[in-house]
Design an enzyme around this catalytic site. Structure first.
Site, PDB file in Angstrom:
ATOM      1  CG  ASP A 100      44.788  41.787  31.255  1.00 60.91           C
ATOM      2  OD1 ASP A 100      43.889  42.506  31.370  1.00 60.91           O
ATOM      3  OD2 ASP A 100      45.987  42.144  31.385  1.00 60.91           O
ATOM      4  CE  LYS A 109      48.967  44.211  32.739  1.00 58.68           C
ATOM      5  NZ  LYS A 109      47.815  43.402  32.959  1.00 58.68           N
ATOM      6  CE  LYS A 144      49.411  41.798  29.955  1.00 66.46           C
ATOM      7  NZ  LYS A 144      48.590  41.173  30.736  1.00 66.46           N
TER       8      LYS A 144
END
Lengths: 404, 770
Positions: free
Chosen positions: A241, A340, A304
């Site tokens: 991430d 996400k 995300k």
């Protein structure tokens, strides 16, 4: 070269889809396959590749592939398929095309209204609610990102990821054989080894995700940010991430942003790239859309919302804009990119709203752990609490449910 | 067994991840119906009225067809009883201090809050509308309406000084209008001191429940009465003694019929017709958000009518793709399900939809089901032309991220409400209404209050119905002009022409009529205008109108002031012209002086029109714009030949209208003299003055479809004809019913009533945010 990439991608994508159909997801349906191969296979894989290399026959492709240039071209089929067990086919990205973002204008008040409506329009109750909540569990990236993380609480987290809901509750709902686990665990780079070890000890193939690139602010040198990714991958993280450089968004340097993410992607090698846009710091929804599109063009497998460390985290309006970008990217390229939301999703009710948001904006195809994750830490215990209530008709006491 | 079933279900749903039913219990609504023994009556004077021997209509669940209750259809005597109750209540209610009425409205809001579950389940059960929509939107809005209007009642003595409540108001709702539409209208009526009789279609119990809730507050029975019955009872309701105004919500054709029927009746008529809306989607739009706007407008159980969708050609394909994608995710079903977008509706809604589609197809538009008519446009200018090229004038939304373009379209659309980048927002503080065939009555905001007020001291409206008035022949024939005796002394000046397009012209009929002074001597010849001249005058006015509208108020003011100065310069000429008609010198001087003052006063008022509203839920302003009516025809009274002419003209011009005037019949000379000044001062065609037979000219103007509004000051018969004829294009009309007005008094000659009638309101919503 640009012409070849999509062809390879689509071929690979088909194969990966086929694989999914047979093997199902990493933590869920995958367990049955794992059982067939025996526990021996589980531990045989070389450590650096982590869970992605869990199957012996795929270890061939692992280990060496995280080299700099290896990302798109040098990947062997089986390795791709191995990761596909956990995730959708890799997004190879596209050439930078600024015309995809130049005309876009997002109307904030209208998006706010839509966000308000969508939360009230789709409710689920009773069995539907229970099933949806169980499904939500399989989307969770169970996360701990604290300064005081140590191997012991990471270990506990991993155990909770493997056994997210009390077995007797699952039995009561007749879903105990579905191999219900969370989608991944998500930790700081320095804790990746702990997580990999703990999961292996628990006999689980749940992927380990690591945040990287100067999380959460991203205000470090590009060189160290790239090195951080490589180290995390070496330690066995199969999902990275990364946070983007907000400076580039706020100053409109879209080419530079594209190049940076492109480099992140190369550094990831076989690991999946989830790009955190830190939407709370992008200034406007129009910037959110543009950053989403750039991140997808540059090859992110997921986009995300936030790090969880900004003052504004995963909100519905931001999500709507990102989901629309994902749909536009799909319409333009045929590639499905994952989404996400992270930060501030704490209640079971929230998670239901998020599921219905995905269902409404993108459709059922996106409701799989390959394309949808929820980054959360305390959400899981609230879901377990609701499931407990659904099964027993009582509200759970604090000590009734194991802590994570 | 049930348990295992549930478990298996959870397992299945875990894979399919489908939506499940979210039923809302309607036990509460059924229990309430049971309290009435499933036999609803009318709610009159704080009691249930259940007369014997009435035809009953069943109230059915639109989905299952189950008979929920029976509703008796009202007959004339029931209507009379309701009006009688309202009239008795009015005597007390209208005399109360505003603060007491405010308190009552607040109590009613609380009452609704206490019984909201009953209200929303009942409404959803009988109408089939999505319960979520009723619960989350209608009920809170109903409470807001009561609260906002309570505040208005509280400050009434201060802010609405000079106005008084009209009296008993009749409200007629057609089946596609929900109880919320009733709330929009009864709240202002009750707030300002009127009492209401609502005629609802049989089978709609929610208004009855509301009346019961109001009645159970105890203190003022009879201020809100609800009766069931067909809309055909409308004329009976309107003709009851004491009914001062009838507001009708329904279809355009029904409105037209009612307008004709009620011509000359005692009650004033307010029309709110059709519910179709328009959405203009430009290439600069956030298309995804605009698609949500389409959903809000067409498929959210908010709008009863259809939607006309104008899409810029360059984004047509993209929009259609997104629209189809979005439509595929809509969920329909039982209204009482908490997770549907639209409830399945009754047959009435279906018929309406079918009719709308047929109408659209006949115009060659594409029709994706349900009831959205989409057509492409090339440029914003073309969009404006297409949008304004229909007889509808309700509401519209404009989708564009370019501020300049959005405002250009927003200002240019001839409708009552424009939302920029939003659709269907409503708030008690913002006036909602329409123009053209959508009717010109208002609800919400200050405009909604004025609907039920009249200037203090105005006598109650009584029927002035002339039974033997023949609409087909009224004013049809042009009287022949014959020589009327010898011309005495030196020949009078050359005959006056008609003042059309900025110059004097010979009439089409090529004949003149003679004007006699007070002694019966020939004073002058004026032109005998006819239908062709009216046509020319209206055309000229239309040509001049856009230029005048675009003038800033300051420029309009300076021209009116210049006209006033010109009047004063030629004071002696005007005075002597008036004197020849028997006006005393002193009075004549006053008349000229007052006329000049009126022109100046309206010029000054032109500067301060429209204002800004701040709405709670919306970030950003709502502009309350006062826009000109367009081409306004004015038939001036015979009395006060100069003053009335100047007063009416000044008010009309100050608000940006282009005008066609018919001056006083007995004394048209002063008006024609003013024309000589206007010829040099004003843009050509802005003001047109046509002399001739007043009945004939009135007929031509009233039947002219391109005259946007008509003020008539003349005979009772003429007034009745004007009301009847206005049904053609549903133009707003203002008639005096044969009563003289005190033009020299400030209240009647220059009061706020003129300003109110000389322009129409438009609400422009400007949400902000980035």
């Amino acid at each position: 070269m640009g012409g070849r990439i999509p062809t390879r991608g689509s071929r690979r994508g088909q194969r990966a889809r086929g694989q999914r159909a047979r093997g199902q997801r990493a933590g869920g349906g995958g367990q049955r396959a794992r059982g067939a191969e025996g526990p021996g296979a589980e531990v045989a894989g070389p450590a650096p590749r982590g869970t992605g290399a869990g199957r012996a026959r795929r270890s061939r492709g692992g280990g060496t592939q995280e080299g700099l240039g290896g990302g798109e071209l040098g990947v062997e089929e089986p390795a791709t398929a191995a990761v596909a067990r956990a995730m959708s086919a890799r997004n190879l990205g596209t050439e930078l095309d600024l015309s995809w973002i130049s005309k876009i204008q997002v109307n904030q008040p209208a998006v706010l209204r839509r966000a308000e409506q969508i939360q009230a329009r789709r409710m689920v109750k009773k069995e539907w609610q229970a099933a949806w909540l169980l499904k939500a569990v399989t989307f969770i990236d169970l996360t701990t990102l604290s300064g005081d993380d140590t191997s012991s609480n990471v270990q506990r987290l991993c155990y909770k990821a493997k056994y997210p809901i009390r077995e007797d509750l699952l039995k009561a709902l007749n879903v105990h054989d579905k191999g219900l686990t969370t989608a991944a665990v998500c930790v700081y780079p320095a804790r990746v080894c702990d997580a990999v070890k703990a999961l292996k000890a628990a006999g689980s193939t749940i992927p380990v995700a690591s945040v990287a690139t100067g999380f959460p602010a991203g205000q470090t040198h590009l060189k160290t940010r790239l090195e951080e990714i490589r180290l995390a991958v070496e330690d066995g993280a199969t999902e990275i991430d990364v946070v983007i450089n907000r400076t580039l968004v706020l100053t409109g340097q879209w080419e530079a942003l594209y190049d940076e993410i492109r480099q992140f992607r190369k550094a990831c090698g076989e690991a999946h790239l989830k790009t955190i846009l830190a939407t709370g710091e992008l200034g406007s929804l129009t910037n959110v859309y543009k950053a989403s599109m750039i991140a997808m063009m540059a090859g992110s497998d997921f986009i995300k919302t936030s790090t969880g460390k900004e003052t504004v985290n995963a909100t519905f309006p931001v999500a709507i804009v990102m989901l629309r970008a994902i749909r536009d990217f799909f319409w333009k390229t045929g590639n499905k990119i994952g989404f996400k939301p992270a930060g501030g999703i704490r209640s079971a009710k929230d998670s239901l709203a998020w599921l219905s948001l995905i269902k409404e904006e993108l459709g059922d195809e996106w409701l799989t752990p390959e394309l949808f994750r929820i980054g959360a830490s305390t959400l899981l215990s609230d879901i377990e609490r609701q499931i407990y209530h659904h099964v027993t008709g009582r509200y759970a006491a604090y000590h009734d449910l194991p802590m994570s | 067994m049930a348990a295992t079933h549930a478990q298996r279900s959870t397992r299945e749903i875990f894979t399919t991840l489908e939506y499940g039913p979210v039923p809302e219990s309607h036990a509460c609504a059924l229990a309430w119906l049971d309290t009435q023994d499933r036999h609803l009556g009318h709610y009159v004077n704080g009691k249930w009225l259940k007369p014997e021997h009435r035809n009953s209509v069943p109230c059915r669940d639109p989905i299952t067809g189950e008979n929920l209750a029976s509703c008796p259809q009202a007959q004339a005597e029931d209507v009379a009883a309701a009006v009688e109750a309202a009239r008795t209540a009015w005597e007390n209610w209208s005399g109360l201090p505003g603060a007491s009425r405010a308190q009552y409205l607040t109590r009613l809001a609380k009452m609704i809050q206490k019984h909201q579950r009953l209200l929303w389940t009942l409404e959803s059960l009988v109408t089939g509308r999505a319960v979520r929509e009723v619960r989350d939107r209608d009920i809170p809005l109903a409470q807001q309406l009561l609260q906002w209007h309570a505040v208005q009642a509280y400050t009434q003595e201060e802010t609405l000084a000079g106005w008084e409540p009209m009296g008993v108001i009749g409200l007629i709702l057609s089946p596609t209008f929900s109880f919320l539409e009733m709330m929009w209208r009864i709240c202002p009526a009750l707030a300002v001191g009127c009492t209401v009789v609502v005629l609802v279609p049989p089978g709609s119990p929610t208004p009855l429940l509301l009346a019961q809730l109001a009645g159970e507050l105890g203190s003022f029975p009879g201020i809100l009465n609800v009766i069931n019955g067909p809309a055909s009872l409308g004329p009976i309701l309107a003709s009851q003694p004491g009914v001062q105004k009838v507001t009708f919500c329904g279809a355009v054709e029904e409105g037209r019929v009612l307008r004709r029927t009620l011509a000359g009746q005692g009650a004033e008529l307010g029309l709110a017709l059709g519910a179709e809306s328009l959405l203009v989607l430009t290439e600069a739009a956030d298309v995804d958000s605009a698609v949500e706007g389409v959903v809000d407008a067409a498929w959210s159980d908010r709008s009863a009518g259809g939607l006309r969708l104008l899409i810029q050609e360059s984004v047509w394909d993209e929009t259609m793709r997104r629209l189809q994608e979005r439509m595929a995710r809509l969920r329909g079903g039982r209204g009482l399900d908490g997770a549907v977008d639209m409830g399945a509706r009754g047959a009435a809604a279906h018929d309406l939809a079918q009719r709308y589609v047929r109408e659209a197809q006949s115009q060659g538009a594409q029709v994706p089901w349900p009831v959205v008519v989409a057509s492409p446009f090339r440029t914003a200018k073309e969009a404006l032309a297409v949008a304004n090229g229909t007889p509808r004038g309700g509401s519209a939304s404009v989708w564009s991220e370019r501020l300049g373009q959005a405002l250009e379209l927003g200002y240019g659309l001839r409708v009552g409400t424009v939302w920029i980048n939003a659709h269907g927002l409503r708030h008690p503080e913002v006036p909602t209404g329409g123009c053209k065939e959508s009717g010109s009555s208002w609800h919400g905001g200050p405009d909604g209050l004025y609907e039920y007020l009249r200037p203090s001291g105005t006598p109650a409206r009584l029927p002035s119905l002339s039974e033997n008035l023949n609409y087909d022949t009224f004013g049809l024939a042009v009287p022949l002009t014959l020589p009327s005796g010898p011309e005495i002394g030196p020949s009078p000046a050359a005959p006056y022409g008609l003042f059309i397009g900025g110059r004097f012209q010979a009439p089409g009929a090529r004949s003149s009529r003679c004007i006699q002074d007070s002694k019966g001597n020939l004073q002058a010849y004026v032109a005998e205008g006819g239908a062709k001249d009216i046509r020319g005058a209206v055309e000229a006015a239309h040509q001049a109108a856009p230029g005048w509208v675009s003038q800033p108020p300051g420029a309009r003011a300076s021209l009116l002031w210049a006209l006033a100065s010109a009047l004063e310069r030629r004071e002696s000429a005007f005075t002597s012209a008036l004197e020849r008609h028997g006006v005393e010198l002193k009075t004549a001087k006053v008349e000229v002086e007052l006329s000049a003052r009126r022109l100046r006063a309206w010029g000054a008022r032109a500067q301060a029109q429209g204002h800004l509203l701040q709405v709670a839920e919306l970030r950003g302003p709502v502009l309350r714009l006062r826009e000109p009516l367009g081409v306004l025809a004015i038939v001036c009274p015979d009395e006060w030949p100069l003053l009335a002419f100047a007063s009416l003209l000044a008010a009309a011009l100050a608000h940006g209208n282009a005008v066609v005037l018919v001056p006083s019949g007995v004394c048209p000379i002063p008006a024609l003299e003013v024309c000589q000044d206007m010829a040099t001062l004003l843009p050509a065609g802005l003001v047109n003055v046509v002399t001739g037979d007043r009945d004939h000219l009135t007929r031509c103007l009233a039947l002219h479809q391109d005259v946007q509004a008509l003020w008539y000051f003349g005979s009772a018969q003429g007034s009745q004809f004007v009301e009847w004829a206005s049904a053609g294009n549903l133009k707003p009309v203002w008639v005096n019913r044969g009563r003289p007005r005190a033009w020299d008094q400030e209240a009647q000659g220059a009061g706020p009533e003129l300003g109110l009638r000389a322009a129409r309101t438009k609400a422009l919503w400007l949400p902000m945010g980035d």
